[in-house]
Design a protein around this motif. Structure first.
Motif, PDB file in Angstrom:
ATOM      1  N   PHE A   1       0.882  -1.355   0.190  1.00 40.84           N
ATOM      2  CA  PHE A   1       0.125  -0.057  -0.093  1.00 40.84           C
ATOM      3  C   PHE A   1       0.987   1.362  -0.071  1.00 40.84           C
ATOM      4  CE2 PHE A   1      -2.172   3.596   2.034  1.00 40.84           C
ATOM      5  CZ  PHE A   1      -3.070   3.551   1.227  1.00 40.84           C
ATOM      6  N   GLN A   2       1.840   1.347   0.890  1.00 35.44           N
ATOM      7  CA  GLN A   2       2.711   2.454   0.739  1.00 35.44           C
ATOM      8  C   GLN A   2       3.189   2.874  -0.545  1.00 35.44           C
ATOM      9  OE1 GLN A   2       5.680   2.343   3.618  1.00 35.44           O
ATOM     10  NE2 GLN A   2       6.243   4.482   3.334  1.00 35.44           N
ATOM     11  N   GLU A   3       3.816   1.701  -1.039  1.00 36.25           N
ATOM     12  CA  GLU A   3       4.437   1.764  -2.533  1.00 36.25           C
ATOM     13  C   GLU A   3       3.541   2.290  -3.637  1.00 36.25           C
ATOM     14  OE1 GLU A   3       6.900  -1.436  -3.162  1.00 36.25           O
ATOM     15  OE2 GLU A   3       8.260  -1.286  -1.494  1.00 36.25           O
ATOM     16  N   VAL A   4       2.513   1.764  -3.501  1.00 39.33           N
ATOM     17  CA  VAL A   4       1.393   1.997  -4.690  1.00 39.33           C
ATOM     18  C   VAL A   4       0.759   3.283  -4.222  1.00 39.33           C
ATOM     19  CG1 VAL A   4      -0.871   1.281  -5.437  1.00 39.33           C
ATOM     20  CG2 VAL A   4       1.022  -0.561  -5.171  1.00 39.33           C
ATOM     21  N   SER A   5       0.268   3.703  -3.233  1.00 37.84           N
ATOM     22  CA  SER A   5      -0.226   4.842  -2.993  1.00 37.84           C
ATOM     23  C   SER A   5       0.541   6.186  -3.367  1.00 37.84           C
ATOM     24  CB  SER A   5      -0.769   4.938  -1.663  1.00 37.84           C
ATOM     25  OG  SER A   5       0.378   5.129  -0.651  1.00 37.84           O
ATOM     26  N   VAL A   6       1.760   6.133  -2.927  1.00 36.60           N
ATOM     27  CA  VAL A   6       2.528   7.132  -3.448  1.00 36.60           C
ATOM     28  C   VAL A   6       2.798   7.406  -5.048  1.00 36.60           C
ATOM     29  CG1 VAL A   6       3.784   7.227  -1.445  1.00 36.60           C
ATOM     30  CG2 VAL A   6       5.012   6.081  -3.188  1.00 36.60           C
ATOM     31  N   ARG A   7       2.491   6.207  -5.943  1.00 32.72           N
ATOM     32  CA  ARG A   7       2.691   6.321  -7.282  1.00 32.72           C
ATOM     33  C   ARG A   7       1.564   6.315  -7.926  1.00 32.72           C
ATOM     34  NH1 ARG A   7       6.663   3.103  -4.960  1.00 32.72           N
ATOM     35  NH2 ARG A   7       8.673   3.356  -5.755  1.00 32.72           N
ATOM     36  N   LEU A   8       0.160   6.117  -7.176  1.00 31.43           N
ATOM     37  CA  LEU A   8      -1.062   6.201  -7.977  1.00 31.43           C
ATOM     38  C   LEU A   8      -1.986   7.380  -7.077  1.00 31.43           C
ATOM     39  CD1 LEU A   8      -1.786   2.659  -8.514  1.00 31.43           C
ATOM     40  CD2 LEU A   8      -0.602   4.230 -10.039  1.00 31.43           C
ATOM     41  N   PRO A   9      -1.485   8.748  -7.294  1.00 36.12           N
ATOM     42  CA  PRO A   9      -2.351   9.752  -6.494  1.00 36.12           C
ATOM     43  C   PRO A   9      -3.614   9.699  -6.980  1.00 36.12           C
ATOM     44  CG  PRO A   9      -0.859  10.696  -8.221  1.00 36.12           C
ATOM     45  CD  PRO A   9      -0.350   9.196  -8.237  1.00 36.12           C
ATOM     46  N   LYS A  10      -4.557  10.105  -6.166  1.00 34.12           N
ATOM     47  CA  LYS A  10      -5.979   9.905  -6.577  1.00 34.12           C
ATOM     48  C   LYS A  10      -6.620  10.733  -7.928  1.00 34.12           C
ATOM     49  CE  LYS A  10      -7.380   9.258  -1.619  1.00 34.12           C
ATOM     50  NZ  LYS A  10      -8.208   9.609  -0.254  1.00 34.12           N
ATOM     51  N   GLU A  11      -5.789  11.908  -7.914  1.00 34.03           N
ATOM     52  CA  GLU A  11      -6.170  12.692  -9.209  1.00 34.03           C
ATOM     53  C   GLU A  11      -6.008  11.856 -10.590  1.00 34.03           C
ATOM     54  OE1 GLU A  11      -2.184  14.605  -7.737  1.00 34.03           O
ATOM     55  OE2 GLU A  11      -3.878  13.621  -6.912  1.00 34.03           O
ATOM     56  N   TYR A  12      -5.195  10.559 -10.584  1.00 36.31           N
ATOM     57  CA  TYR A  12      -5.109   9.864 -11.527  1.00 36.31           C
ATOM     58  C   TYR A  12      -5.536   8.718 -11.637  1.00 36.31           C
ATOM     59  CZ  TYR A  12      -1.182  13.292 -12.579  1.00 36.31           C
ATOM     60  OH  TYR A  12      -0.651  14.476 -12.885  1.00 36.31           O
ATOM     61  N   TYR A  13      -5.821   7.961 -12.536  1.00 34.82           N
ATOM     62  CA  TYR A  13      -6.667   6.915 -12.650  1.00 34.82           C
ATOM     63  C   TYR A  13      -5.526   5.675 -12.673  1.00 34.82           C
ATOM     64  CZ  TYR A  13     -10.134   3.584 -13.754  1.00 34.82           C
ATOM     65  OH  TYR A  13     -11.018   2.425 -13.599  1.00 34.82           O
ATOM     66  N   GLY A  14      -5.415   5.243 -11.508  1.00 35.36           N
ATOM     67  CA  GLY A  14      -4.313   3.937 -11.047  1.00 35.36           C
ATOM     68  C   GLY A  14      -4.967   2.613 -11.097  1.00 35.36           C
ATOM     69  N   ARG A  15      -4.083   1.589 -11.639  1.00 31.30           N
ATOM     70  CA  ARG A  15      -4.628   0.358 -11.619  1.00 31.30           C
ATOM     71  C   ARG A  15      -3.286  -0.530 -11.109  1.00 31.30           C
ATOM     72  NH1 ARG A  15      -6.526   0.153 -17.925  1.00 31.30           N
ATOM     73  NH2 ARG A  15      -7.172   2.082 -17.890  1.00 31.30           N
ATOM     74  N   VAL A  16      -3.704  -1.666 -10.643  1.00 36.60           N
ATOM     75  CA  VAL A  16      -2.861  -2.612  -9.813  1.00 36.60           C
ATOM     76  C   VAL A  16      -2.822  -3.873 -10.338  1.00 36.60           C
ATOM     77  CG1 VAL A  16      -1.663  -3.388  -7.707  1.00 36.60           C
ATOM     78  CG2 VAL A  16      -2.944  -1.153  -7.924  1.00 36.60           C
ATOM     79  N   VAL A  17      -1.803  -4.437 -10.637  1.00 35.41           N
ATOM     80  CA  VAL A  17      -1.713  -6.189 -10.885  1.00 35.41           C
ATOM     81  C   VAL A  17      -0.767  -6.633  -9.950  1.00 35.41           C
ATOM     82  CG1 VAL A  17      -0.841  -7.653 -12.749  1.00 35.41           C
ATOM     83  CG2 VAL A  17      -2.114  -5.388 -13.507  1.00 35.41           C
ATOM     84  N   PHE A  18      -1.196  -7.723  -9.421  1.00 34.42           N
ATOM     85  CA  PHE A  18      -0.442  -8.514  -8.409  1.00 34.42           C
ATOM     86  C   PHE A  18       0.046  -9.662  -8.930  1.00 34.42           C
ATOM     87  CE2 PHE A  18      -2.978  -5.812  -5.491  1.00 34.42           C
ATOM     88  CZ  PHE A  18      -2.105  -5.139  -4.737  1.00 34.42           C
ATOM     89  N   SER A  19       1.077 -10.115  -8.484  1.00 29.67           N
ATOM     90  CA  SER A  19       1.570 -11.479  -8.989  1.00 29.67           C
ATOM     91  C   SER A  19       2.840 -12.147  -8.144  1.00 29.67           C
ATOM     92  CB  SER A  19       2.205 -11.591 -10.445  1.00 29.67           C
ATOM     93  OG  SER A  19       2.550 -12.856 -10.876  1.00 29.67           O
ATOM     94  N   PHE A  20       2.221 -13.135  -7.403  1.00 25.23           N
ATOM     95  CA  PHE A  20       3.581 -13.462  -6.380  1.00 25.23           C
ATOM     96  C   PHE A  20       2.959 -15.017  -5.944  1.00 25.23           C
ATOM     97  CE2 PHE A  20       0.286 -10.980  -4.094  1.00 25.23           C
ATOM     98  CZ  PHE A  20      -0.404 -11.836  -3.295  1.00 25.23           C
ATOM     99  N   GLY A  21       3.782 -15.646  -5.159  1.00 27.38           N
ATOM    100  CA  GLY A  21       3.377 -17.008  -4.833  1.00 27.38           C
ATOM    101  C   GLY A  21       4.495 -18.051  -4.541  1.00 27.38           C
ATOM    102  N   LEU A  22       5.422 -18.256  -5.596  1.00 23.54           N
ATOM    103  CA  LEU A  22       6.236 -18.812  -5.835  1.00 23.54           C
ATOM    104  C   LEU A  22       7.112 -19.050  -4.327  1.00 23.54           C
ATOM    105  CD1 LEU A  22       7.581 -21.593  -7.349  1.00 23.54           C
ATOM    106  CD2 LEU A  22       9.101 -19.893  -8.118  1.00 23.54           C
ATOM    107  N   ASN A  23       7.592 -17.877  -4.089  1.00 14.86           N
ATOM    108  CA  ASN A  23       8.456 -17.766  -2.766  1.00 14.86           C
ATOM    109  C   ASN A  23       7.803 -18.330  -1.335  1.00 14.86           C
ATOM    110  OD1 ASN A  23      10.648 -16.668  -4.350  1.00 14.86           O
ATOM    111  ND2 ASN A  23       9.832 -14.751  -4.300  1.00 14.86           N
ATOM    112  N   ASP A  24       6.534 -18.251  -1.436  1.00 13.05           N
ATOM    113  CA  ASP A  24       5.986 -18.953  -0.105  1.00 13.05           C
ATOM    114  C   ASP A  24       6.155 -20.202  -0.202  1.00 13.05           C
ATOM    115  OD1 ASP A  24       4.849 -15.982  -0.767  1.00 13.05           O
ATOM    116  OD2 ASP A  24       2.826 -16.803   0.305  1.00 13.05           O
ATOM    117  N   THR A  25       6.123 -21.106  -1.260  1.00 15.70           N
ATOM    118  CA  THR A  25       6.392 -22.526  -1.365  1.00 15.70           C
ATOM    119  C   THR A  25       7.692 -23.166  -1.128  1.00 15.70           C
ATOM    120  OG1 THR A  25       6.495 -22.640  -3.583  1.00 15.70           O
ATOM    121  CG2 THR A  25       4.425 -22.409  -2.883  1.00 15.70           C
ATOM    122  N   THR A  26       8.668 -22.057  -0.889  1.00 14.12           N
ATOM    123  CA  THR A  26      10.189 -22.451  -0.853  1.00 14.12           C
ATOM    124  C   THR A  26      10.468 -22.922   0.692  1.00 14.12           C
ATOM    125  OG1 THR A  26      11.059 -20.774  -2.038  1.00 14.12           O
ATOM    126  CG2 THR A  26      12.501 -21.765  -0.937  1.00 14.12           C
TER     127      THR A  26
END
Length: 206
Positions: free
Chosen positions: A65-90
């Motif tokens: 949230f901290q990293e995304v919110s500073v890059r996607l200020p409310k006055e712009y139309y921001g979007r987020v794509v998440f992708s993770f999981g493999l490292n959880d299984t190590t």
């Protein structure tokens, strides 16, 4: 999800080394490639790669949230794509880095919060290429299926890339020839093609 006919978009890609594009000599990975393609369609993309090597769902839950919110200020139309999981299984010290239940809990928390603020997509974890660790891919596959259920419950589009990339010779061969996990440019181009042909992504950038 309805098509969003706007020429500009700020997108954060949040995840692990596969999001980062580790191993790609062109330094694009799959995320950079799909944004390049969208740019060629006439969209103006501000692209933020927030992939960190070895990051687990626990790490991402703490930072996203901290990293995304500073890059996607409310006055712009921001979007987020998440992708993770493999490292959880190590497996480290006799146990997975993140417990299976905690991975699911982290993912639900991340996505529940994110969808309240931004349009969100999730791309599942990519496979591990080394044959001798087939159990790791079984764990990752099981986790990906649970991620899909979480996304279905939250009405967030989910793309399970693992079964497709497991059958991709270029992904597997490049990763094995590299470090056992990360492909080169050809593997990431294959990953990008999968995402580019995904209905949910196409609805963002028709």
């Amino acid at each position: 999800m309805n098509s969003l006919h706007i020429p500009q978009a700020r997108i954060c890609f949040v995840g692990d080394s596969f999001v980062n594009g580790t191993g790609d000599p062109e330094c694009l990975g799959w995320a950079g490639r799909i944004c390049t393609k969208a740019n060629k369609k006439g969209y103006e993309i501000t692209y933020y790669n927030l992939g960190i090597r070895r990051d687990t769902s626990t790490d991402i839950e703490k930072r996203w949230f901290q990293e995304v919110s500073v890059r996607l200020p409310k006055e712009y139309y921001g979007r987020v794509v998440f992708s993770f999981g493999l490292n959880d299984t190590t497996v480290e010290n006799g146990k997975t880095r993140v417990d299976f239940i905690d991975s699911i809990r982290n993912t639900r928390k991340i996505l529940s919060q994110a969808k309240q603020i931004y349009p969100v997509l999730m791309v599942g974890p990519a496979p591990y290429a080394e044959q001798e660790d087939s159990q790791r891919n079984k764990r990752t596959s099981d986790l990906s299926k649970q991620f899909a259920l979480v996304c279905e419950d939250l009405d967030i589009p989910y793309l399970d890339v693992l079964p497709i990339l497991e059958k991709s010779n270029i992904w597997i061969d490049e990763a094995r020839a590299n470090d056992g996990a990360h492909p080169k440019a050809g593997g990431y181009a294959e990953f990008a093609r999968i995402v580019e042909n995904w209905d949910a992504w196409l609805n963002w950038f028709p």
